[in-house]
Design an enzyme around this catalytic site. Structure first.
Site, short mmCIF file in Angstrom:
data_model
loop_
_atom_site.label_atom_id
_atom_site.label_comp_id
_atom_site.label_asym_id
_atom_site.label_seq_id
_atom_site.Cartn_x
_atom_site.Cartn_y
_atom_site.Cartn_z
N GLY A 105 39.01 20.06 37.09
CA GLY A 105 37.56 20.06 37.27
C GLY A 105 37.04 21.34 37.90
O GLY A 105 37.80 22.21 38.33
N ARG A 108 35.08 25.38 41.92
CA ARG A 108 34.25 26.41 42.56
C ARG A 108 33.13 26.86 41.64
O ARG A 108 32.59 27.95 41.81
CB ARG A 108 35.11 27.61 42.98
N LYS A 128 29.51 30.60 39.44
CA LYS A 128 30.95 30.59 39.70
C LYS A 128 31.18 31.15 41.10
O LYS A 128 30.93 32.32 41.36
CB LYS A 128 31.67 31.44 38.66
N ASP A 140 38.12 26.51 48.93
CA ASP A 140 36.83 26.70 49.61
C ASP A 140 35.65 26.75 48.64
O ASP A 140 34.50 26.82 49.06
CB ASP A 140 36.87 27.95 50.48
N GLY A 141 35.93 26.73 47.35
CA GLY A 141 34.86 26.74 46.37
C GLY A 141 34.16 28.08 46.20
O GLY A 141 33.16 28.17 45.51
N ARG A 198 36.16 22.25 27.37
CA ARG A 198 37.49 22.82 27.15
C ARG A 198 38.42 21.80 26.51
O ARG A 198 38.11 20.60 26.49
CB ARG A 198 38.09 23.24 28.50
N ASP A 267 42.96 24.22 30.13
CA ASP A 267 41.65 24.15 30.79
C ASP A 267 40.89 25.46 30.67
O ASP A 267 39.72 25.52 31.05
CB ASP A 267 41.80 23.74 32.26
N ASN A 268 41.54 26.50 30.14
CA ASN A 268 40.87 27.78 29.90
C ASN A 268 40.69 28.04 28.41
O ASN A 268 40.47 29.19 28.01
CB ASN A 268 41.66 28.93 30.52
N ASP A 277 37.00 32.23 31.28
CA ASP A 277 37.85 32.22 32.48
C ASP A 277 38.83 33.39 32.48
O ASP A 277 40.03 33.22 32.34
CB ASP A 277 38.59 30.88 32.59
#
Length: 508
Positions: A105, A108, A128, A140-141, A198, A267-268, A277
């Site tokens: 998910g 960030r 992003k 930390d996002g 994705r 996921d990319n 990404d």
């Protein structure tokens, strides 16, 4: 299989005021059921400052030019929301270097919503580095300045090269430090994409056995990206074929410009067929099919020459998520999906061969020309020739005999290049095209300038010290990659030995 469940509970929502930007939002992904995402506002930052706004792209999506830079900095840092935005973090899973993670998910990133551009296109608007989300796990996002600038430069360079890609709309600094191996300045990238769906999005629901969600997702993707698949007898199978076709074309284009994605996890892998990404991406200098730059790719899984193989592997994982929708009988579903996937290799080969033939000046492509192309690549490898400059120099050799010396000068010890040039020039003579026309056609597909690793790193290093001049200069060069400019000759040069950047990093 794991049990069907929604995304993790949202973290505390921050109240973020809105501001009119003139954008036309229609947030179709946000109308899907809530298990597709977690609603989440960006986390405001201390001192947002606009580094760069992509004004051409801003105009194309309808951004009001009267909005001040200070106001834009606040929006692109997440301190304010565009009117009509509906922020959410998307749920997805993914195979990362071959190992499956059932829940990844947007850890960030936040999808602000979907903007209808002036030409009618529906485009995602995403921040992003906008702070923690329910998918952040222990992260930390946030994003550091270096990776933001790298993605801005490389994604916009790819767009200028004509390769399908996400785009950079803006970059801001946040005034907040980001702790990685050391303390780094924080930044946020605003990204535009056809969508952020994705292969891993499909895997998320397949892993949960959530057939209803998969049906909704197929319908959403078909309506958004592949309407022709909706009219097919078997829409899920037609979707697989359509996604495969775009991936085959995309990865062939990567190889033609020497691009190495570096982290081709599922996921990319964009369902829309865009490069997404960027992470530890890089462009190859001296040609070597085994080239790897990514610091996290220890085994060379995503090396330059492995990229078509890995694209096919990712598509196989996509096909697995669709089997129940392709046919109720698993054996028949597998047979049908396998038949589609068997078409990847010849499709990729056709795209690759056509592109490479154009790079050496052939107006028409024939399989009989493949050995000529492959022998050039082998000669470039043996002769340690720069990939980009090698093909660019061939254009000069096609135009006039004196250009032959430009090509020879790029090879260490000549390594058979003279014999190859004789074969090539004889092949060009057979097609009977005017040499100047051949050279012009070659210059239109062989860039003079790419985002060379050392130049990108120099721009990042200067920006970290507060000087964004090199970043701006490099961006301007990369915006016109096919035009020879004497004042920009240094940007075409490969790195000196002490300038080489052999490892690139994700920056997460």
């Amino acid at each position: 299989m794991i049990g069907t469940r929604s995304p993790p509970p949202a973290i505390m929502m921050t109240n973020v005021p809105s501001i009119p930007l003139g954008l036309s939002f229609d947030n179709s992904y946000g109308r899907l059921p809530e298990r597709f995402y977690a609603r989440q506002n960006p986390v405001p930052v201390a001192e947002p400052r606009l580094i760069r706004l992509n004004r051409g792209l801003a105009g194309a999506i309808g951004l009001d030019p009267a909005v001040s830079d200070d106001q834009l900095a606040g929006v692109f840092a997440g301190n304010r929301l565009p009117e009509g935005a509906d922020p959410l973090a998307q749920a997805y899973a993914g195979h990362q270097f071959g190992g499956f993670s059932p829940q990844l998910g947007d850890g960030r990133a936040l999808l602000l919503g979907e903007v209808i551009a002036r030409d009618g296109r529906r485009l995602d608007l995403q921040l992003k580095g906008a702070g923690q989300t329910p998918f952040s796990r222990r992260g930390d996002g946030r994003a550091a300045l270096g990776p933001v600038l790298r993605e801005y430069l490389v994604s916009e360079a790819m767009a200028a090269l004509g390769i399908p890609t996400t785009r950079a709309l803006a970059a801001v600094t946040t005034g907040l430090p980001v702790l990685r191996e050391t303390v780094l300045p924080g930044a946020i990238l605003t990204r535009i994409a056809a969508s952020h769906i994705r292969v891993g999005t499909f895997q998320y629901f397949a892993a949960r056995g959530d057939r209803d969600a998969l049906e909704l997702l197929v319908a959403h993707v078909v309506a958004r990206h592949y309407p022709e698949a909706g009219a097919a007898e078997n829409p899920a199978l037609a979707l697989l074929a359509a996604v495969m076709a775009r991936q085959a074309a995309l990865v062939a284009r990567w190889l033609q410009v020497g691009f190495i994605h570096g982290v081709m996890n599922t996921d990319n892998c964009s369902i829309a067929g865009e490069t997404i990404d960027y992470g530890p991406c890089a462009f190859m200098d001296a040609y070597d099919p085994a080239t790897v730059y990514s610091s996290i790719d220890q085994q060379g899984r995503y090396a330059y020459a492995n990229q078509p193989v890995m694209a096919h592997w990712n598509l196989a994982r996509f096909a697995e998520t669709l089997l129940d929708l392709i046919d109720a009988d698993q054996t028949r579903a597998i047979d049908k999906a396998s038949e589609v996937l068997a078409g990847f290799a010849p499709l990729f080969r056709r795209h690759w061969l056509d592109g490479m033939a154009h790079k050496i000046g052939l107006a028409e492509t024939a399989e009989a020309d493949a050995p000529l192309i492959q022998d050039l690549l082998e000669t470039m490898k043996t002769g340690e020739a720069d990939y980009t400059n090698g093909f660019r120099a061939l254009g000069r050799a096609a135009a006039a005999p004196a250009g032959r010396e430009d090509v020879r000068g790029l090879f260490v010890g000549m390594a058979g290049i003279d014999a190859w040039l004789d074969r090539w020039l004889a092949r060009l003579a057979v097609q009977g095209r005017d040499p100047a026309a051949t050279a012009a056609a070659m210059d239109a597909v062989n860039p003079a300038y790419i985002p060379r690793n050392h130049r990108v790193q120099q721009a990042i290093d200067a920006a970290m010290a507060g000087d964004f001049g090199p970043f701006e200069a490099l961006h301007l060069i990369l915006a016109r990659p096919f035009e020879d400019r004497p004042e920009a000759a240094a940007y075409a040069a490969p790195p000196e030995a002490d300038e080489r950047v052999l490892r690139t990093f994700c920056g997460t």
